[in-house]
Design a protein around this motif. Structure first.
Motif, PDB file in Angstrom:
ATOM      1  N   ALA A 125      24.206  65.854  48.144  1.00 29.04           N
ATOM      2  CA  ALA A 125      24.592  67.051  49.040  1.00 29.04           C
ATOM      3  C   ALA A 125      25.464  66.658  50.108  1.00 29.04           C
ATOM      4  CB  ALA A 125      23.196  67.293  49.958  1.00 29.04           C
ATOM      5  N   GLU A 126      25.579  65.271  50.316  1.00 31.93           N
ATOM      6  CA  GLU A 126      26.903  64.710  50.951  1.00 31.93           C
ATOM      7  C   GLU A 126      28.002  64.743  50.352  1.00 31.93           C
ATOM      8  OE1 GLU A 126      28.818  63.212  54.220  1.00 31.93           O
ATOM      9  OE2 GLU A 126      26.817  64.071  54.282  1.00 31.93           O
ATOM     10  N   SER A 127      28.013  64.539  49.020  1.00 35.22           N
ATOM     11  CA  SER A 127      29.392  64.821  48.208  1.00 35.22           C
ATOM     12  C   SER A 127      29.664  65.983  48.238  1.00 35.22           C
ATOM     13  CB  SER A 127      28.849  64.230  46.772  1.00 35.22           C
ATOM     14  OG  SER A 127      28.732  62.930  46.712  1.00 35.22           O
ATOM     15  N   TYR A 128      28.951  67.075  48.070  1.00 37.69           N
ATOM     16  CA  TYR A 128      29.088  68.501  48.041  1.00 37.69           C
ATOM     17  C   TYR A 128      29.865  68.862  49.504  1.00 37.69           C
ATOM     18  CZ  TYR A 128      27.070  69.323  43.448  1.00 37.69           C
ATOM     19  OH  TYR A 128      26.532  69.051  42.320  1.00 37.69           O
ATOM     20  N   ARG A 129      29.187  68.433  50.515  1.00 34.58           N
ATOM     21  CA  ARG A 129      29.711  68.688  51.708  1.00 34.58           C
ATOM     22  C   ARG A 129      31.088  68.133  52.097  1.00 34.58           C
ATOM     23  NH1 ARG A 129      29.927  66.898  56.971  1.00 34.58           N
ATOM     24  NH2 ARG A 129      29.144  64.979  56.603  1.00 34.58           N
ATOM     25  N   GLN A 130      31.231  66.693  51.642  1.00 31.73           N
ATOM     26  CA  GLN A 130      32.658  66.247  51.837  1.00 31.73           C
ATOM     27  C   GLN A 130      33.556  66.907  51.027  1.00 31.73           C
ATOM     28  OE1 GLN A 130      33.824  63.832  53.704  1.00 31.73           O
ATOM     29  NE2 GLN A 130      31.794  63.229  54.683  1.00 31.73           N
ATOM     30  N   GLU A 131      33.466  67.291  49.873  1.00 33.74           N
ATOM     31  CA  GLU A 131      34.285  67.880  48.826  1.00 33.74           C
ATOM     32  C   GLU A 131      34.639  69.379  49.327  1.00 33.74           C
ATOM     33  OE1 GLU A 131      34.299  70.090  44.498  1.00 33.74           O
ATOM     34  OE2 GLU A 131      32.915  68.217  44.742  1.00 33.74           O
TER      35      GLU A 131
END
Length: 146
Positions: A125-131
């Motif tokens: 989820a954090e990766s998607y948010r950062q992306e």
């Protein structure tokens, strides 16, 4: 984006080993119970054969020595049967303990696996948010440049 790293991976490995050991202990107990049951069945068959031999020779006269030999033979077989039954009860208790240990080890491993899964989901989820933030920054930079 940084790669997912579970800092409790070594604990998960240890829990896996504990579960494997508990499973091996359960398999060993089951094998021992099977062996004891076979030995008990063989002893009971030997006792039946001794009684059958005693009945077959009932038409002939027994000497006191023959009678004493048959009585001691059956007593010895009955002692083996009693000992096998006692060992069987003990092994069934060990199997119950091994099953409890396996349940506990599986539960503990599942807790760590669940924690790993939750942390992975949070990481994703954090990766998607950062992306999404990076894509938005690129879009805004291109829009303001035009």
């Amino acid at each position: 984006m940084r790669k997912f790293k579970f800092n409790l991976e070594s604990l998960l490995v240890v829990r896996g080993w504990e579960e494997t050991r508990a499973l091996q202990a359960l398999a060993s107990a089951n094998a021992a119970i099977s062996d004891l049951e076979e030995r008990l069945a063989r002893s009971e068959q030997a006792l039946e054969k001794a009684y059958a031999a005693w009945e077959d020779s009932g038409s002939t006269r027994f000497s006191p020595t023959d009678r004493h030999a048959l009585v001691s033979q059956t007593a010895q077989i009955q002692a083996q049967i009693g000992q096998s039954r006692q060992q069987l009860v003990e092994m069934q208790k060990k199997r119950t303990q091994a099953m409890d240990t396996l349940r506990s080890a599986s539960r503990e491993k599942k807790v760590v696996e669940s924690l790993k899964e939750k942390r992975f989901e949070a990481h994703r989820a954090e990766s998607y948010r950062q992306e999404a933030i990076e894509i938005e920054d690129v879009f805004n930079a291109r829009r303001s440049a035009s």
